[in-house]
Write a protein that holds these residues in place. Structure first.
Motif, PDB file in Angstrom:
ATOM      1  N   HIS A  24       0.828  -1.204   0.000  1.00  6.30           N
ATOM      2  CA  HIS A  24       0.000   0.000   0.000  1.00  6.30           C
ATOM      3  C   HIS A  24       0.864   1.257   0.000  1.00  6.30           C
ATOM      4  O   HIS A  24       0.516   2.257  -0.641  1.00  6.30           O
ATOM      5  CB  HIS A  24      -0.970  -0.011   1.178  1.00  6.30           C
ATOM      6  CG  HIS A  24      -2.019  -1.063   1.042  1.00  6.30           C
ATOM      7  ND1 HIS A  24      -2.586  -1.692   2.125  1.00  6.30           N
ATOM      8  CD2 HIS A  24      -2.609  -1.622  -0.047  1.00  6.30           C
ATOM      9  CE1 HIS A  24      -3.471  -2.580   1.713  1.00  6.30           C
ATOM     10  NE2 HIS A  24      -3.489  -2.562   0.392  1.00  6.30           N
ATOM     11  N   ALA A  27       2.054   1.574  -3.533  1.00  6.45           N
ATOM     12  CA  ALA A  27       0.984   2.131  -4.362  1.00  6.45           C
ATOM     13  C   ALA A  27       0.834   3.630  -4.111  1.00  6.45           C
ATOM     14  O   ALA A  27       0.675   4.414  -5.052  1.00  6.45           O
ATOM     15  CB  ALA A  27      -0.331   1.405  -4.080  1.00  6.45           C
ATOM     16  N   ALA A  56      -9.561   3.957  -0.401  1.00  7.99           N
ATOM     17  CA  ALA A  56      -9.099   2.688  -0.970  1.00  7.99           C
ATOM     18  C   ALA A  56      -8.519   1.743   0.088  1.00  7.99           C
ATOM     19  O   ALA A  56      -8.702   0.535  -0.001  1.00  7.99           O
ATOM     20  CB  ALA A  56      -8.066   2.943  -2.063  1.00  7.99           C
ATOM     21  N   PHE A  57      -7.830   2.304   1.070  1.00 11.05           N
ATOM     22  CA  PHE A  57      -7.166   1.471   2.070  1.00 11.05           C
ATOM     23  C   PHE A  57      -7.861   1.540   3.428  1.00 11.05           C
ATOM     24  O   PHE A  57      -7.341   1.025   4.414  1.00 11.05           O
ATOM     25  CB  PHE A  57      -5.695   1.860   2.210  1.00 11.05           C
ATOM     26  CG  PHE A  57      -4.927   1.767   0.916  1.00 11.05           C
ATOM     27  CD1 PHE A  57      -5.162   0.754   0.011  1.00 11.05           C
ATOM     28  CD2 PHE A  57      -3.971   2.713   0.605  1.00 11.05           C
ATOM     29  CE1 PHE A  57      -4.448   0.661  -1.175  1.00 11.05           C
ATOM     30  CE2 PHE A  57      -3.248   2.636  -0.575  1.00 11.05           C
ATOM     31  CZ  PHE A  57      -3.493   1.606  -1.473  1.00 11.05           C
ATOM     32  N   VAL A  88       3.951  -3.885  -5.821  1.00 17.68           N
ATOM     33  CA  VAL A  88       2.510  -3.832  -6.079  1.00 17.68           C
ATOM     34  C   VAL A  88       2.077  -5.024  -6.914  1.00 17.68           C
ATOM     35  O   VAL A  88       1.092  -5.693  -6.601  1.00 17.68           O
ATOM     36  CB  VAL A  88       2.118  -2.501  -6.759  1.00 17.68           C
ATOM     37  CG1 VAL A  88       0.678  -2.528  -7.241  1.00 17.68           C
ATOM     38  CG2 VAL A  88       2.330  -1.332  -5.802  1.00 17.68           C
ATOM     39  N   LEU A  92      -0.470  -7.333  -4.765  1.00 20.72           N
ATOM     40  CA  LEU A  92      -1.876  -6.946  -4.911  1.00 20.72           C
ATOM     41  C   LEU A  92      -2.531  -7.713  -6.053  1.00 20.72           C
ATOM     42  O   LEU A  92      -1.909  -7.922  -7.100  1.00 20.72           O
ATOM     43  CB  LEU A  92      -2.000  -5.443  -5.152  1.00 20.72           C
ATOM     44  CG  LEU A  92      -1.494  -4.526  -4.031  1.00 20.72           C
ATOM     45  CD1 LEU A  92      -1.703  -3.062  -4.410  1.00 20.72           C
ATOM     46  CD2 LEU A  92      -2.148  -4.846  -2.706  1.00 20.72           C
ATOM     47  N   SER A  95      -7.426  -6.953  -9.649  1.00 21.49           N
ATOM     48  CA  SER A  95      -8.482  -5.954  -9.500  1.00 21.49           C
ATOM     49  C   SER A  95      -7.978  -4.706  -8.769  1.00 21.49           C
ATOM     50  O   SER A  95      -8.351  -3.576  -9.129  1.00 21.49           O
ATOM     51  CB  SER A  95      -9.682  -6.545  -8.758  1.00 21.49           C
ATOM     52  OG  SER A  95      -9.301  -6.967  -7.459  1.00 21.49           O
ATOM     53  N   GLU A  96      -7.119  -4.878  -7.783  1.00 16.78           N
ATOM     54  CA  GLU A  96      -6.564  -3.737  -7.055  1.00 16.78           C
ATOM     55  C   GLU A  96      -5.537  -2.987  -7.895  1.00 16.78           C
ATOM     56  O   GLU A  96      -5.404  -1.770  -7.776  1.00 16.78           O
ATOM     57  CB  GLU A  96      -5.961  -4.180  -5.725  1.00 16.78           C
ATOM     58  CG  GLU A  96      -7.012  -4.590  -4.714  1.00 16.78           C
ATOM     59  CD  GLU A  96      -6.414  -4.936  -3.358  1.00 16.78           C
ATOM     60  OE1 GLU A  96      -5.458  -4.262  -2.921  1.00 16.78           O
ATOM     61  OE2 GLU A  96      -6.913  -5.891  -2.737  1.00 16.78           O
ATOM     62  N   ARG A  97      -4.808  -3.698  -8.753  1.00 24.01           N
ATOM     63  CA  ARG A  97      -3.851  -3.031  -9.635  1.00 24.01           C
ATOM     64  C   ARG A  97      -4.581  -2.186 -10.671  1.00 24.01           C
ATOM     65  O   ARG A  97      -4.159  -1.067 -10.977  1.00 24.01           O
ATOM     66  CB  ARG A  97      -2.925  -4.052 -10.290  1.00 24.01           C
ATOM     67  CG  ARG A  97      -2.031  -4.771  -9.271  1.00 24.01           C
ATOM     68  CD  ARG A  97      -0.917  -5.571  -9.927  1.00 24.01           C
ATOM     69  NE  ARG A  97      -1.327  -6.408 -11.025  1.00 24.01           N
ATOM     70  CZ  ARG A  97      -1.663  -7.692 -10.935  1.00 24.01           C
ATOM     71  NH1 ARG A  97      -1.650  -8.295  -9.753  1.00 24.01           N
ATOM     72  NH2 ARG A  97      -1.998  -8.384 -12.003  1.00 24.01           N
ATOM     73  N   ALA A  99      -7.559  -0.884 -10.194  1.00 28.01           N
ATOM     74  CA  ALA A  99      -8.077   0.239  -9.405  1.00 28.01           C
ATOM     75  C   ALA A  99      -6.983   1.276  -9.179  1.00 28.01           C
ATOM     76  O   ALA A  99      -7.247   2.486  -9.226  1.00 28.01           O
ATOM     77  CB  ALA A  99      -8.647  -0.252  -8.084  1.00 28.01           C
ATOM     78  N   LEU A 100      -5.753   0.822  -8.963  1.00 31.00           N
ATOM     79  CA  LEU A 100      -4.643   1.754  -8.790  1.00 31.00           C
ATOM     80  C   LEU A 100      -4.437   2.591 -10.051  1.00 31.00           C
ATOM     81  O   LEU A 100      -4.201   3.798  -9.961  1.00 31.00           O
ATOM     82  CB  LEU A 100      -3.355   1.003  -8.420  1.00 31.00           C
ATOM     83  CG  LEU A 100      -2.093   1.855  -8.323  1.00 31.00           C
ATOM     84  CD1 LEU A 100      -2.251   2.969  -7.282  1.00 31.00           C
ATOM     85  CD2 LEU A 100      -0.887   0.979  -8.006  1.00 31.00           C
ATOM     86  N   HIS A 103      -6.917   5.225 -10.033  1.00 26.66           N
ATOM     87  CA  HIS A 103      -6.536   6.254  -9.062  1.00 26.66           C
ATOM     88  C   HIS A 103      -5.396   7.131  -9.599  1.00 26.66           C
ATOM     89  O   HIS A 103      -5.372   8.338  -9.352  1.00 26.66           O
ATOM     90  CB  HIS A 103      -6.133   5.629  -7.731  1.00 26.66           C
ATOM     91  CG  HIS A 103      -7.239   4.921  -7.028  1.00 26.66           C
ATOM     92  ND1 HIS A 103      -8.516   5.428  -6.902  1.00 26.66           N
ATOM     93  CD2 HIS A 103      -7.261   3.714  -6.399  1.00 26.66           C
ATOM     94  CE1 HIS A 103      -9.264   4.584  -6.230  1.00 26.66           C
ATOM     95  NE2 HIS A 103      -8.533   3.530  -5.918  1.00 26.66           N
TER      96      HIS A 103
END
Length: 150
Positions: A24, A27, A56-57, A88, A92, A95-97, A99-100, A103
């Motif tokens: 995190h 990221a 997000a976190f 990362v 991760l 799906s989170e990558r 989302a990153l 962002h």
């Protein structure tokens, strides 16, 4: 002798320290680097990063501020992006990558200016995070739609 060669090839202790980087924080550092890509770290970009870290976190104000400060320090002293993208990508889920990446676009658009440097940064980062071009473009579209609603 072999141990000395091994340390030289792997980077010794610094390689171990890098592998301990929280995904995190890595990221968050990429978010800061996206804001810095055009050479200006605007207050609105810093505020957007803070908002993203909190949502997000699931961080409170104090934890988000501490993470952002650490990310700013790491970004300022970084020699490349690979040390962050590697963590990362390894830690991760896809799906989170993705989302990153969304962002990152949100941070790049936060100041209301389209910068070719920020665009180029995100285009370079996406494949390092194993996010394909289609997902990158869709993430940008979602970030643009969210920016229009704001």
């Amino acid at each position: 002798m072999f141990e000395a060669i091994k340390k030289m090839m792997t980077g010794g202790e610094s390689a171990e320290a890098r592998s301990e980087l929280d995904p995190h924080v890595a990221a968050a550092t990429l978010l800061v680097e996206a804001a810095l890509a055009d050479g200006i770290y605007a207050d609105v970009e810093a505020e957007k990063i803070s908002f993203i870290l909190k949502s997000a976190f699931n961080l409170d104000d104090e934890a988000a501020a501490a993470m952002q400060e650490k990310a700013e320090d790491l970004a300022e002293n970084a020699t490349d992006h690979h040390q962050f993208t590697k963590v990362v990508k390894a830690c991760l889920p896809a799906s989170e990558r993705v989302a990153l990446i969304e962002h990152l676009w949100a941070v790049a658009m936060a100041d209301g200016e389209k910068s070719p440097f920020e665009d180029s940064f995100i285009r370079r980062i996406a494949p390092l995070l194993a996010v394909d071009d289609r997902e990158r473009v869709l993430a940008r579209s979602r970030a643009e739609a969210a920016a229009r609603k704001s």
